[in-house]
Motif scaffolding. Structure first.
Motif, PDB file in Angstrom:
ATOM      1  N   ILE A   1     -26.229  -2.285  50.395  1.00 47.81           N
ATOM      2  CA  ILE A   1     -27.369  -2.253  51.318  1.00 47.81           C
ATOM      3  C   ILE A   1     -27.834  -3.676  51.608  1.00 47.81           C
ATOM      4  CG2 ILE A   1     -29.730  -1.429  51.661  1.00 47.81           C
ATOM      5  CD1 ILE A   1     -27.532   0.758  51.700  1.00 47.81           C
ATOM      6  N   GLY A   2     -27.825  -4.516  50.601  1.00 48.73           N
ATOM      7  CA  GLY A   2     -28.214  -5.914  50.808  1.00 48.73           C
ATOM      8  C   GLY A   2     -27.251  -6.622  51.749  1.00 48.73           C
ATOM      9  N   ARG A   3     -25.958  -6.357  51.591  1.00 55.45           N
ATOM     10  CA  ARG A   3     -24.967  -6.959  52.496  1.00 55.45           C
ATOM     11  C   ARG A   3     -25.177  -6.479  53.915  1.00 55.45           C
ATOM     12  NH1 ARG A   3     -20.880  -5.570  48.544  1.00 55.45           N
ATOM     13  NH2 ARG A   3     -20.223  -3.982  50.023  1.00 55.45           N
ATOM     14  N   LEU A   4     -25.458  -5.191  54.074  1.00 54.32           N
ATOM     15  CA  LEU A   4     -25.692  -4.640  55.407  1.00 54.32           C
ATOM     16  C   LEU A   4     -26.915  -5.301  56.041  1.00 54.32           C
ATOM     17  CD1 LEU A   4     -25.135  -2.583  57.654  1.00 54.32           C
ATOM     18  CD2 LEU A   4     -26.565  -0.959  56.377  1.00 54.32           C
ATOM     19  N   GLY A   5     -27.999  -5.419  55.266  1.00 58.85           N
ATOM     20  CA  GLY A   5     -29.213  -6.064  55.785  1.00 58.85           C
ATOM     21  C   GLY A   5     -28.968  -7.499  56.175  1.00 58.85           C
TER      22      GLY A   5
ATOM     23  N   TRP B   1     -31.269  -5.087  41.870  1.00 53.72           N
ATOM     24  CA  TRP B   1     -30.063  -4.769  42.631  1.00 53.72           C
ATOM     25  C   TRP B   1     -28.839  -5.428  42.026  1.00 53.72           C
ATOM     26  CZ3 TRP B   1     -31.241  -1.125  46.065  1.00 53.72           C
ATOM     27  CH2 TRP B   1     -32.579  -1.031  46.466  1.00 53.72           C
ATOM     28  N   ARG B   2     -27.700  -4.783  42.212  1.00 51.15           N
ATOM     29  CA  ARG B   2     -26.417  -5.375  41.831  1.00 51.15           C
ATOM     30  C   ARG B   2     -26.146  -6.535  42.778  1.00 51.15           C
ATOM     31  NH1 ARG B   2     -24.259   0.111  42.471  1.00 51.15           N
ATOM     32  NH2 ARG B   2     -23.205  -0.756  44.285  1.00 51.15           N
ATOM     33  N   ASP B   3     -25.372  -7.508  42.314  1.00 49.41           N
ATOM     34  CA  ASP B   3     -24.992  -8.641  43.155  1.00 49.41           C
ATOM     35  C   ASP B   3     -24.206  -8.180  44.369  1.00 49.41           C
ATOM     36  OD1 ASP B   3     -26.250 -10.437  41.514  1.00 49.41           O
ATOM     37  OD2 ASP B   3     -24.433 -10.906  40.381  1.00 49.41           O
ATOM     38  N   GLU B   4     -23.369  -7.165  44.181  1.00 53.57           N
ATOM     39  CA  GLU B   4     -22.547  -6.677  45.285  1.00 53.57           C
ATOM     40  C   GLU B   4     -23.232  -5.517  46.016  1.00 53.57           C
ATOM     41  OE1 GLU B   4     -21.442  -4.230  41.718  1.00 53.57           O
ATOM     42  OE2 GLU B   4     -21.897  -6.315  42.068  1.00 53.57           O
TER      43      GLU B   4
ATOM     44  N   LEU C   1     -27.028   3.119  46.576  1.00 54.55           N
ATOM     45  CA  LEU C   1     -27.849   2.127  47.271  1.00 54.55           C
ATOM     46  C   LEU C   1     -27.643   0.720  46.732  1.00 54.55           C
ATOM     47  CD1 LEU C   1     -31.220   4.080  47.583  1.00 54.55           C
ATOM     48  CD2 LEU C   1     -29.590   3.555  49.420  1.00 54.55           C
ATOM     49  N   GLY C   2     -26.977   0.599  45.573  1.00 60.46           N
ATOM     50  CA  GLY C   2     -26.724  -0.715  44.998  1.00 60.46           C
ATOM     51  C   GLY C   2     -27.714  -1.135  43.936  1.00 60.46           C
ATOM     52  N   VAL C   3     -28.439  -0.173  43.356  1.00 56.61           N
ATOM     53  CA  VAL C   3     -29.391  -0.499  42.292  1.00 56.61           C
ATOM     54  C   VAL C   3     -28.617  -0.896  41.037  1.00 56.61           C
ATOM     55  CG1 VAL C   3     -31.253   0.441  40.843  1.00 56.61           C
ATOM     56  CG2 VAL C   3     -31.132   1.050  43.271  1.00 56.61           C
TER      57      VAL C   3
END
Length: 150
Positions: A138-142, A132-135, A30-32
Motif C-alpha cells: 500500500i505504501g508503494r502504491l501511495g 508497516w513492513r518495509d515492502e 495491507l502491509g502491516v
C-alpha cells in the motif's frame, strides 16, 4: 487506504481462529508489520475468548474492524446481560486467572475500552497505531500515485 469489515459469528470457540485468520490476512495484505499484526490478533483473541467463555447471551457476537488513518480499530460486541464487575487493573492479583486477558489487551493495544449495559450487552473496543513492513504494498502504491500526480 481505508478498510472496513464486519463478522457475525456464533458464540463458540471455533469462531476465534476464524476471526484471527480473517483479521490477520487483511492486515498482512495491507502491509502491516508482523509484530503489529500479532499484537492485534492476541488482543482480539482475548476479547473474543471472553465473549465465548463469559457472555451470558444466546446467539452469536460480532467483530467489526476498520483500518484508517494509520490505525486499526476493532469492536467486539455481544448482546448478553453484561459481564460481572471486573476489578480495576491494580486490584488484580498477578497470579489470578480472572482479568488476565484485560491486562494483556491493555499491554498490547494503544487504547482499550469496555462498555457494558445490562440487557444490551458488552462492547470491547481495541485501537492500535499500525507499523508497516518495509515492502508495504500500500505504501508503494501511495508513493507511485503521489509521484505520478506530481
Amino acid at each position: 487506504m481505508d478498510l472496513r469489515f464486519s463478522l457475525a459469528v456464533p458464540r463458540e470457540a471455533p469462531s476465534i481462529p476464524m476471526i484471527r485468520r480473517v483479521v490477520g490476512d487483511a492486515l498482512r495484505g495491507l502491509g502491516v508489520a508482523e509484530d503489529c499484526v500479532t499484537d492485534i490478533l492476541v488482543a482480539a483473541s482475548e476479547a473474543c475468548t471472553n465473549v465465548v467463555q463469559h457472555s451470558r447471551a444466546d446467539g452469536g457476537f460480532t467483530v467489526a474492524g476498520q483500518v484508517a488513518g494509520g490505525t486499526c480499530q476493532l469492536r467486539i460486541t455481544d448482546r448478553g446481560r453484561g459481564p460481572r464487575p471486573v476489578p480495576p487493573p491494580k486490584e488484580l492479583d498477578d497470579l489470578s486467572e480472572s482479568g488476565r486477558g484485560i491486562r494483556i489487551m491493555r499491554a498490547l493495544m494503544d487504547d482499550l475500552s469496555i462498555d457494558s449495559v445490562p440487557g444490551s450487552g458488552t462492547v470491547v473496543q481495541l485501537r492500535k497505531r499500525l507499523t508497516w513492513r518495509d515492502e508495504n504494498p500500500i505504501g508503494r502504491l501511495g508513493h507511485r500515485l503521489l509521484h505520478s500526480a506530481g
